[in-house]
Design a protein around this motif. Structure first.
Motif, PDB file in Angstrom:
ATOM      1  N   ALA A 111     -22.898  -1.194   1.610  1.00 18.73           N
ATOM      2  CA  ALA A 111     -22.295  -1.472   0.320  1.00 18.73           C
ATOM      3  C   ALA A 111     -22.928  -2.707  -0.318  1.00 18.73           C
ATOM      4  N   LYS A 112     -23.043  -2.683  -1.629  1.00 21.95           N
ATOM      5  CA  LYS A 112     -23.544  -3.842  -2.356  1.00 21.95           C
ATOM      6  C   LYS A 112     -22.549  -4.995  -2.230  1.00 21.95           C
ATOM      7  N   LYS A 113     -23.050  -6.197  -2.438  1.00 15.95           N
ATOM      8  CA  LYS A 113     -22.226  -7.387  -2.270  1.00 15.95           C
ATOM      9  C   LYS A 113     -20.946  -7.323  -3.104  1.00 15.95           C
ATOM     10  N   GLU A 114     -21.082  -6.849  -4.338  1.00 11.73           N
ATOM     11  CA  GLU A 114     -19.903  -6.786  -5.210  1.00 11.73           C
ATOM     12  C   GLU A 114     -18.902  -5.744  -4.711  1.00 11.73           C
ATOM     13  N   VAL A 115     -19.405  -4.687  -4.056  1.00 14.36           N
ATOM     14  CA  VAL A 115     -18.504  -3.673  -3.504  1.00 14.36           C
ATOM     15  C   VAL A 115     -17.775  -4.218  -2.277  1.00 14.36           C
ATOM     16  N   VAL A 116     -18.462  -5.026  -1.470  1.00 18.65           N
ATOM     17  CA  VAL A 116     -17.800  -5.659  -0.325  1.00 18.65           C
ATOM     18  C   VAL A 116     -16.631  -6.512  -0.814  1.00 18.65           C
ATOM     19  N   THR A 117     -16.813  -7.195  -1.930  1.00 19.93           N
ATOM     20  CA  THR A 117     -15.731  -8.001  -2.513  1.00 19.93           C
ATOM     21  C   THR A 117     -14.576  -7.106  -2.951  1.00 19.93           C
ATOM     22  N   LEU A 118     -14.897  -5.987  -3.591  1.00 16.37           N
ATOM     23  CA  LEU A 118     -13.847  -5.042  -4.002  1.00 16.37           C
ATOM     24  C   LEU A 118     -13.107  -4.488  -2.793  1.00 16.37           C
ATOM     25  N   TYR A 119     -13.862  -4.192  -1.738  1.00 18.18           N
ATOM     26  CA  TYR A 119     -13.250  -3.646  -0.536  1.00 18.18           C
ATOM     27  C   TYR A 119     -12.270  -4.641   0.085  1.00 18.18           C
ATOM     28  N   LYS A 120     -12.678  -5.897   0.171  1.00 17.78           N
ATOM     29  CA  LYS A 120     -11.809  -6.913   0.773  1.00 17.78           C
ATOM     30  C   LYS A 120     -10.513  -7.057  -0.009  1.00 17.78           C
ATOM     31  N   LYS A 121     -10.605  -6.951  -1.320  1.00 15.95           N
ATOM     32  CA  LYS A 121      -9.401  -7.028  -2.153  1.00 15.95           C
ATOM     33  C   LYS A 121      -8.523  -5.803  -1.929  1.00 15.95           C
ATOM     34  N   MET A 122      -9.143  -4.631  -1.846  1.00 13.72           N
ATOM     35  CA  MET A 122      -8.398  -3.395  -1.597  1.00 13.72           C
ATOM     36  C   MET A 122      -7.711  -3.435  -0.235  1.00 13.72           C
ATOM     37  N   ALA A 123      -8.410  -3.970   0.772  1.00 18.72           N
ATOM     38  CA  ALA A 123      -7.900  -3.970   2.151  1.00 18.72           C
ATOM     39  C   ALA A 123      -6.626  -4.790   2.311  1.00 18.72           C
ATOM     40  N   ILE A 124      -6.417  -5.767   1.447  1.00 21.45           N
ATOM     41  CA  ILE A 124      -5.198  -6.583   1.544  1.00 21.45           C
ATOM     42  C   ILE A 124      -4.136  -6.148   0.539  1.00 21.45           C
ATOM     43  N   SER A 125      -4.407  -5.081  -0.180  1.00 17.54           N
ATOM     44  CA  SER A 125      -3.426  -4.592  -1.153  1.00 17.54           C
ATOM     45  C   SER A 125      -2.226  -3.983  -0.432  1.00 17.54           C
ATOM     46  N   GLU A 126      -1.094  -3.978  -1.111  1.00 17.39           N
ATOM     47  CA  GLU A 126       0.113  -3.370  -0.548  1.00 17.39           C
ATOM     48  C   GLU A 126      -0.115  -1.887  -0.266  1.00 17.39           C
ATOM     49  N   GLU A 127      -0.859  -1.231  -1.149  1.00 15.65           N
ATOM     50  CA  GLU A 127      -1.089   0.203  -0.999  1.00 15.65           C
ATOM     51  C   GLU A 127      -1.826   0.512   0.304  1.00 15.65           C
ATOM     52  N   MET A 128      -2.888  -0.247   0.575  1.00 15.25           N
ATOM     53  CA  MET A 128      -3.692   0.059   1.753  1.00 15.25           C
ATOM     54  C   MET A 128      -3.039  -0.454   3.039  1.00 15.25           C
ATOM     55  N   ARG A 129      -2.277  -1.509   2.924  1.00 15.60           N
ATOM     56  CA  ARG A 129      -1.606  -2.061   4.112  1.00 15.60           C
ATOM     57  C   ARG A 129      -0.404  -1.225   4.546  1.00 15.60           C
ATOM     58  N   VAL A 148     -14.593   1.638  -4.941  1.00 19.83           N
ATOM     59  CA  VAL A 148     -14.966   1.752  -6.359  1.00 19.83           C
ATOM     60  C   VAL A 148     -13.970   2.639  -7.121  1.00 19.83           C
ATOM     61  N   PRO A 149     -13.666   3.856  -6.638  1.00 18.92           N
ATOM     62  CA  PRO A 149     -12.637   4.641  -7.327  1.00 18.92           C
ATOM     63  C   PRO A 149     -11.263   3.945  -7.316  1.00 18.92           C
ATOM     64  N   TYR A 150     -10.878   3.377  -6.175  1.00 14.74           N
ATOM     65  CA  TYR A 150      -9.591   2.678  -6.103  1.00 14.74           C
ATOM     66  C   TYR A 150      -9.497   1.619  -7.197  1.00 14.74           C
ATOM     67  N   THR A 151     -10.537   0.809  -7.327  1.00 18.12           N
ATOM     68  CA  THR A 151     -10.530  -0.271  -8.314  1.00 18.12           C
ATOM     69  C   THR A 151     -10.465   0.279  -9.730  1.00 18.12           C
ATOM     70  N   ALA A 152     -11.216   1.340 -10.001  1.00 18.70           N
ATOM     71  CA  ALA A 152     -11.192   1.943 -11.335  1.00 18.70           C
ATOM     72  C   ALA A 152      -9.808   2.492 -11.671  1.00 18.70           C
ATOM     73  N   PHE A 153      -9.183   3.165 -10.706  1.00 20.98           N
ATOM     74  CA  PHE A 153      -7.849   3.720 -10.942  1.00 20.98           C
ATOM     75  C   PHE A 153      -6.815   2.599 -11.087  1.00 20.98           C
ATOM     76  N   LYS A 154      -6.970   1.561 -10.304  1.00 21.95           N
ATOM     77  CA  LYS A 154      -6.065   0.413 -10.381  1.00 21.95           C
ATOM     78  C   LYS A 154      -6.174  -0.252 -11.754  1.00 21.95           C
ATOM     79  N   ASN A 155      -7.396  -0.439 -12.210  1.00 21.06           N
ATOM     80  CA  ASN A 155      -7.613  -1.062 -13.517  1.00 21.06           C
ATOM     81  C   ASN A 155      -7.087  -0.197 -14.657  1.00 21.06           C
TER      82      ASN A 155
END
Length: 266
Positions: free
Chosen positions: A73-91, A34-41
């Protein structure tokens, strides 16, 4: 390079450099994604760091199976997590054990929480403690450097102590996981999950107690048992803390608001 953001009339924000410090495994996905997505946005420049540069992974129990549906995690957070997990930053994280590594280049350092026992890798790390001891004083107002911590992430700070055993947050107002929240989760799941909700084992003290005892005065610990969003911003330092996943969105919003305040056009 991205242009500085204009967030509202009269306000200009230079994109801060953000570092999310993590153990290899076990952090809470909501408190991270959630913080990652907010900062990214918001257009922030984000990097992750783990001990040896291994891509971090959050707690599976909070992402999959009946534990996710029941307590995770809520369903929408699981979606955010999956997107974060494949990001260049996290990889491709940095290594906080690299001798040349420093927190100095970053405007914001974030410590997400998580109660899975693997997060002890960062809570107990002498290397991280040394990094925090160097960086935290640099967040003293009117500095424009910021530290944020959620739940067990606050324990990274409380355990970062100088040669005299003084924690970096000794004089700060802070929150963390309330003891009543921790006890409710532990006793409510003990029959099925054992001591899963006790990061340091079944007989260990509550996170709240671990944090309170390093403060100059126990009243500096600010607790709310209302499940609604709650954060604490210290008066002396640019330090924002939160209790649990339910605070993650407000936690990110308050940090973004703080950075906006640094760059207001007069």
């Amino acid at each position: 390079m991205e242009e500085p953001q204009i967030t509202s009339p009269g306000t200009s924000v230079i994109n801060p450099k953000v570092l999310i410090m993590m153990a290899d495994y076990g952090h809470d996905p909501t408190e991270t994604a959630v913080p990652y997505t907010a900062f990214k946005n918001a257009g922030y420049d984000i990097k992750f760091a783990t001990e040896n540069g291994k891509p971090p992974r959050c707690d599976k129990k909070m992402l999959e199976g009946f534990t996710q549906k029941l307590l995770g995690a809520k369903k929408e957070v699981v979606t955010l997590y999956k997107k974060m997990a494949i990001s260049e930053e996290m990889r491709h994280p940095l290594s906080w054990s690299d001798p040349s590594f420093s927190l100095d280049p970053f405007d914001l350092v974030v410590f997400p929480g998580g109660h899975e026992k693997s997060v002890r890798q960062i809570i107990e790390s002498p290397i991280v403690h040394k990094l925090v001891l160097d960086y935290f004083p640099k967040t003293k107002k009117p500095s424009k450097k910021v530290i944020g911590a959620v739940c067990h992430g606050v324990m990274v700070l409380s355990e970062s102590k100088d040669a005299n055993g003084i924690s970096v947050i000794r004089d700060c107002n802070t929150t963390s996981l309330p003891a009543k929240f921790e006890q409710a989760a532990y006793w409510g799941t003990r029959a099925v999950l054992g001591d899963y909700y006790k990061t340091f084992g079944a007989q260990s003290e509550n996170t709240e107690d671990s944090v309170r005892k390093v403060l100059a005065d126990p009243s500096q610990f600010k607790a709310s048992l209302n499940p609604g969003p709650f954060t604490v911003e210290d008066e002396q330092y640019n330090y924002i803390s939160a209790r649990y996943p339910g605070d993650a969105e407000l936690f990110a919003e308050e940090i973004i608001k703080l950075f906006e305040s640094f760059h207001k056009i007069v």
